[in-house]
Structure formats: C-alpha cells, structure tokens
Design a protein around this motif. Structure first.
Motif, mmCIF file in Angstrom:
data_model
loop_
_atom_site.group_PDB
_atom_site.id
_atom_site.type_symbol
_atom_site.label_atom_id
_atom_site.label_comp_id
_atom_site.label_asym_id
_atom_site.label_seq_id
_atom_site.Cartn_x
_atom_site.Cartn_y
_atom_site.Cartn_z
ATOM 1 N N ALA A 222 0.833 -1.205 0.000
ATOM 2 C CA ALA A 222 0.000 0.000 0.000
ATOM 3 C C ALA A 222 0.869 1.257 0.000
ATOM 4 O O ALA A 222 0.601 2.216 -0.731
ATOM 5 C CB ALA A 222 -0.922 0.002 1.215
ATOM 6 N N HIS B 60 -3.529 7.095 5.594
ATOM 7 C CA HIS B 60 -4.011 6.499 4.342
ATOM 8 C C HIS B 60 -3.463 5.085 4.167
ATOM 9 O O HIS B 60 -4.170 4.188 3.703
ATOM 10 C CB HIS B 60 -3.622 7.381 3.152
ATOM 11 C CG HIS B 60 -4.353 8.687 3.119
ATOM 12 N ND1 HIS B 60 -3.782 9.860 3.528
ATOM 13 C CD2 HIS B 60 -5.622 8.995 2.738
ATOM 14 C CE1 HIS B 60 -4.666 10.849 3.394
ATOM 15 N NE2 HIS B 60 -5.786 10.348 2.912
ATOM 16 N N TYR B 61 -2.193 4.864 4.531
ATOM 17 C CA TYR B 61 -1.645 3.507 4.469
ATOM 18 C C TYR B 61 -2.473 2.576 5.359
ATOM 19 O O TYR B 61 -2.836 1.460 4.977
ATOM 20 C CB TYR B 61 -0.192 3.463 4.949
ATOM 21 C CG TYR B 61 0.764 4.371 4.225
ATOM 22 C CD1 TYR B 61 0.582 4.700 2.885
ATOM 23 C CD2 TYR B 61 1.872 4.893 4.891
ATOM 24 C CE1 TYR B 61 1.476 5.526 2.239
ATOM 25 C CE2 TYR B 61 2.779 5.730 4.238
ATOM 26 C CZ TYR B 61 2.566 6.041 2.916
ATOM 27 O OH TYR B 61 3.452 6.871 2.280
ATOM 28 N N ILE C 282 -5.987 1.606 3.932
ATOM 29 C CA ILE C 282 -5.929 0.588 2.883
ATOM 30 C C ILE C 282 -5.659 -0.782 3.482
ATOM 31 O O ILE C 282 -6.291 -1.784 3.117
ATOM 32 C CB ILE C 282 -4.857 0.947 1.842
ATOM 33 C CG1 ILE C 282 -5.286 2.169 1.034
ATOM 34 C CG2 ILE C 282 -4.599 -0.224 0.892
ATOM 35 C CD1 ILE C 282 -4.295 2.592 -0.024
ATOM 36 N N ASN C 283 -4.736 -0.846 4.424
ATOM 37 C CA ASN C 283 -4.415 -2.132 5.051
ATOM 38 C C ASN C 283 -5.615 -2.673 5.828
ATOM 39 O O ASN C 283 -5.871 -3.882 5.832
ATOM 40 C CB ASN C 283 -3.217 -1.980 5.975
ATOM 41 C CG ASN C 283 -1.922 -1.736 5.204
ATOM 42 O OD1 ASN C 283 -1.807 -2.133 4.052
ATOM 43 N ND2 ASN C 283 -0.967 -1.083 5.819
ATOM 44 N N LEU D 80 -9.165 8.346 -1.030
ATOM 45 C CA LEU D 80 -8.613 7.098 -1.562
ATOM 46 C C LEU D 80 -9.510 6.509 -2.646
ATOM 47 O O LEU D 80 -9.023 5.898 -3.602
ATOM 48 C CB LEU D 80 -8.418 6.090 -0.423
ATOM 49 C CG LEU D 80 -7.276 6.418 0.545
ATOM 50 C CD1 LEU D 80 -7.363 5.547 1.783
ATOM 51 C CD2 LEU D 80 -5.921 6.251 -0.134
ATOM 52 N N TYR E 113 -7.702 3.885 -5.262
ATOM 53 C CA TYR E 113 -7.097 2.839 -4.435
ATOM 54 C C TYR E 113 -8.159 1.994 -3.731
ATOM 55 O O TYR E 113 -7.954 0.803 -3.491
ATOM 56 C CB TYR E 113 -6.160 3.455 -3.403
ATOM 57 C CG TYR E 113 -4.998 4.174 -4.042
ATOM 58 C CD1 TYR E 113 -3.964 3.464 -4.641
ATOM 59 C CD2 TYR E 113 -4.937 5.557 -4.071
ATOM 60 C CE1 TYR E 113 -2.897 4.110 -5.247
ATOM 61 C CE2 TYR E 113 -3.875 6.219 -4.672
ATOM 62 C CZ TYR E 113 -2.867 5.492 -5.256
ATOM 63 O OH TYR E 113 -1.823 6.142 -5.869
ATOM 64 N N LEU E 114 -9.289 2.616 -3.387
ATOM 65 C CA LEU E 114 -10.423 1.903 -2.805
ATOM 66 C C LEU E 114 -11.628 2.094 -3.715
ATOM 67 O O LEU E 114 -11.660 2.995 -4.533
ATOM 68 C CB LEU E 114 -10.753 2.441 -1.408
ATOM 69 C CG LEU E 114 -9.678 2.350 -0.328
ATOM 70 C CD1 LEU E 114 -10.204 2.949 0.976
ATOM 71 C CD2 LEU E 114 -9.236 0.911 -0.100
ATOM 72 N N VAL F 179 -10.669 -3.048 -1.634
ATOM 73 C CA VAL F 179 -9.404 -2.632 -2.235
ATOM 74 C C VAL F 179 -9.442 -2.921 -3.726
ATOM 75 O O VAL F 179 -9.913 -3.974 -4.159
ATOM 76 C CB VAL F 179 -8.222 -3.371 -1.569
ATOM 77 C CG1 VAL F 179 -6.928 -3.126 -2.324
ATOM 78 C CG2 VAL F 179 -8.073 -2.923 -0.121
ATOM 79 N N VAL G 276 -2.533 -5.830 -3.305
ATOM 80 C CA VAL G 276 -2.624 -5.311 -1.938
ATOM 81 C C VAL G 276 -3.324 -6.325 -1.037
ATOM 82 O O VAL G 276 -2.920 -6.561 0.105
ATOM 83 C CB VAL G 276 -3.349 -3.961 -1.920
ATOM 84 C CG1 VAL G 276 -3.559 -3.472 -0.493
ATOM 85 C CG2 VAL G 276 -2.572 -2.924 -2.716
#
Length: 455
Positions: free
Chosen positions: A208, A224-225, A228-229, A259, A264-265, A281, A286
C-alpha cells in the motif's frame, strides 16, 4: 498499466513530441529538461530555450508539433510538474483559448499522470481545463483472457491464480524473474520465487505504501496507508475501519473519499436494497500482501518461501481466490449482457429470510429497477471451491428466486447461473441441458475458451 509505453509509441507514430516530468525535480531543472526535449525534437541546440519560462516552452512545443500536420504534444506524469508549477493547467487553458480564437498555435495536447487524485480534479468544478478536454481516458487492468495472453499462460487455472495475486496490471510481467506457471502445480514454485521472495521486485514489505508513493497527495500519510491495510484485512465500512484504527467513524470520511477518488479503494453498492456500499481494495496485489505476505513475513525474509506458501494455501483459497472469482464472474456477465436479459446492474447482494431468520448471500444478481421494484434477469452463485458443483447449488438458487419473489421482485424471467472454478457434476449438466433458464459457466469459459453450458 503501461501508459508511458503507449504514449511513447503514439508520439513516435504520429511524429509528435513526448516529454515526461520527473519526480522530485525542481522547477529550473524541469524547464531545462523540457527545453532540451524541444531542441532535440526541432534538431537545434538547447541553448535557444535554456532560460525560457513555462508559457514560452509550451507555446514553442505546440508550434513545432503543429507544423508536423498531425501535431501532438504528449506530457507524461504531469502531476510531478504541478507539484512545483501549479500554473501549468492554467497556461494550457490560455493556449487552448488563444488557439480557438486563431491567435496561437494549434495542435493537440495529451496529458497523463499516475496520480489519480490529481488527474481526476483537472477537469472538475472550476478547474482551468474543465470543458476543454475532448477525451478523459482511464486505462483499466487487463481482463482474464488478455492477462493470460500477456503472460503467455495457456492453462486457465494457472492464469486465474496469477490474476488473483497480481491483477491485470501489465507492468508486473516485467518484474517477474522466472517463467510464468503453466499449471497449478507450478504456481507454488513461481510464487515462492516472485511475490514471496524478499530479494525480488515483486515482493513488497508494504505494498500500500509503495502504490501511494505514486500520488504526491498521499506521500508520507500513515493514516491512508493504515486505511488501505484495514480494508484489505476485511474492514468494509467507515465504522469498522475506524474501530481497527482506534479512530471515530466521522474521522474516516474524508480520507476514505480521497482514496476512492484516487482509485485505491472502491465502493461496491447493493442497489437492489439501496444499502450503504461496501468498501474494498482495488488492487489484488494489496489484498495478497495483507492476507498472505504479512502473516508469513518471518518465513519469507528468512528464505523459507516455499513453506510460507504451503502454510498460507487455505487462506489463499478462501480469502483470495474466492472473492476474486466472484468479482471475475460479475465482470464476465457485464461483458455479456444478453445472458442477463440486458440488465443494467450487476452486483452481489444479501437477502433476508424473515421466515427462517437468516441472511443469504447471492454472489451475482443482475436486474433493472423500475418504480422501486427490481426486474431480475439473473441470479447466480460463483464458487472457487476445489470440488465440482452439483444440483444442490441449483436447488439453492431456486430457493433464492422464490425468496426474492415473495419480497416483491419480478423473477418471472430470471436465469439461474452457476459459476464454478472446478466445473460441474454430470447430474447438474444433465439438469441444465433440460432447462432453458439455467446457465453453467466454468473457468475456461471466463477465459473465452468455449461457451457456457445449459439450455
């Protein structure tokens, strides 16, 4: 995605000028690099443009390319320039308007960038380029058949597993240092030598974070990391994400929206019941990183990749292959709308059985909404289990059809579809052959190798 590769080829075949911005390069160095590209294109010395400002450089580039007949100026990775020179979109607007008034050079400009949050805003609201773009194109990942062709994998089972790990982004092919797997049996060795080898480029300590570095608006953003995780690990709503991160639900709204806007999402809505959308995701790699790589990191980083793969195989089947097969089944149906009666929406849903006080998940449902009532064209299951599917699956779909009918939806012309990674038992094939409302889709069919079974 191969954007730069395609843009260079386009500029070459059309006699255009291709220039690319460089990350973390200052404004003076950036203008001098642009000037050198212009001089090289014109076949003259770079000293004539060495100290030119952005407006002069852009005007000169447009003038030179316009003289080529099909003049084309390609600016790749524009967000890197905008980081230190935010006036560039405004200058492009100025040059466009002058050209339309016959007061400046003509030609065409194609701008590109990997930072989706920046690119998405270029044509929005009151931004300078709004209303001046002829086309707004986002390159999508390859589908299953194109991925298999790109990797040179003939076996659908092996190709599907590679797609489930890496997705359809073509750039990952060049990072693999071993030949692609040609069978499921070869996948273990391939995975251990690529995505689960800490020495290789396809391995990532934090995927990510790596992907977010492409977007200047997220650089250094630990929140933000973490979001996503959290989503990759199963959090599907702002409340669940906030709970994992020990943050309030309200604090998650803006970063999640950012995001989603940046690609990314994604929100996966259930328009059948108009429920709140599920967050997921976008990039399969990822999901693989969070579910497989991170839990096995100690084994991977001590050179025991084969053991890491063996230990993670149950998780890979249930939490990677399963959801990915469902996504691919829905994508395949969207590409074959006639099979669902040309339904406008294809999604997954959950049906409440008030009689039995239970909830039933439906992997694939295709429908149209008409005056608050759904006309359902297809009800389907998508199973990535290691066993063939049988008539019990058809019976379950019959029950789901009856349940949807009792809840007021029109299922009079609904097709019942079963998507199976491992194929079908003979009794199900025979039953489907006797009916005109049953569709059986196996893995080769998803890859375009043959058609679905059923009446």
């Amino acid at each position: 995605m191969g954007k730069s590769f395609l843009l260079r080829a386009l500029a070459e075949v059309s006699g255009g000028l291709y220039v690319s911005a460089v990350a973390e390069e200052g404004v003076i160095a950036a203008r001098r690099r642009f000037a050198a590209d212009i001089a090289r294109y014109a076949g003259i010395g770079p000293e004539l443009f060495a100290d030119a400002d952005w407006e002069s450089l852009l005007t000169t580039a447009l003038d030179l390319t316009a003289r080529q007949g099909r003049g084309l100026l390609v600016i790749d990775e524009l967000p890197y320039w905008m980081a230190h020179s935010p006036q560039i979109p405004g200058l492009l607007q100025l040059l466009y308007d002058r050209s339309q008034a016959g007061q400046g050079p003509g030609g065409r400009v194609l701008i590109c960038g990997s930072a989706m949050s920046v690119m998405n805003e270029l044509l929005s609201g009151t931004k300078a380029l709004r209303g001046r773009a002829a086309i707004d194109l986002r390159l999508r990942p390859f589908d299953l058949p194109t991925t298999a062709e790109h990797w040179g994998i003939v076996d659908p089972a092996a190709a599907f597993r590679v797609h489930a790990i890496l997705g359809g982004s073509p750039g990952y092919r060049n990072l693999a240092n071993v030949s692609p797997p040609q069978s499921v049996a070869e996948l273990e060795g391939w995975a251990a030598a690529t995505v689960l080898d800490a020495r290789q480029a396809l391995y990532s300590g934090s995927e990510a974070e790596y992907l977010l570095r492409e977007d200047p608006r997220f650089t250094g953003s630990a929140l933000h990391y973490a979001i996503i995780n959290a989503v990759a690990n199963g959090a599907t709503s702002p409340a669940k994400i906030g709970a994992l991160l020990e943050q309030s639900r309200s604090a998650m709204g803006r970063p999640i929206e950012a995001l989603v806007s940046a690609g990314y999402l994604r929100y996966e809505s259930d328009p059948l019941w108009e429920r709140r959308p599920v967050i997921s995701v976008v990039d399969p790699i990822v999901r693989f990183h969070n579910l497989i790589t991170v839990p096995q990191r100690d084994l991977v980083e001590t050179g025991r990749s084969a053991e890491a793969w063996r230990r993670s195989r149950p998780t890979f089947v249930s939490r990677v292959l399963g959801p990915h097969f469902e996504e691919c089944a829905r994508a395949w149906l969207r590409a074959h709308p006639r099979l669902s009666g040309d339904a406008s929406q294809v999604t997954a849903t959950v049906v409440n059985d008030r009689t039995g006080q239970a909830k039933h998940e439906i992997d694939v449902v295709a429908f149209d909404k008409r005056s608050g009532r759904a006309v359902i064209g297809l009800i389907g299951e998508a199973k990535a289990t290691v066993v063939k599917r049988g008539t019990a699956d058809l019976d379950r779909l019959e029950n789901m059809k009856e349940l949807l009918t009792r809840q007021g939806h029109d299922t009079s012309r609904s097709t019942l579809a079963i998507f199976s990674m491992e194929g079908f038992h003979a009794d199900l094939l025979a039953a489907a052959g006797r009916r005109d409302d049953v569709l059986l889709v196996d893995l080769p069919t998803l890859f375009g190798q043959g058609g679905p079974a059923g009446g």
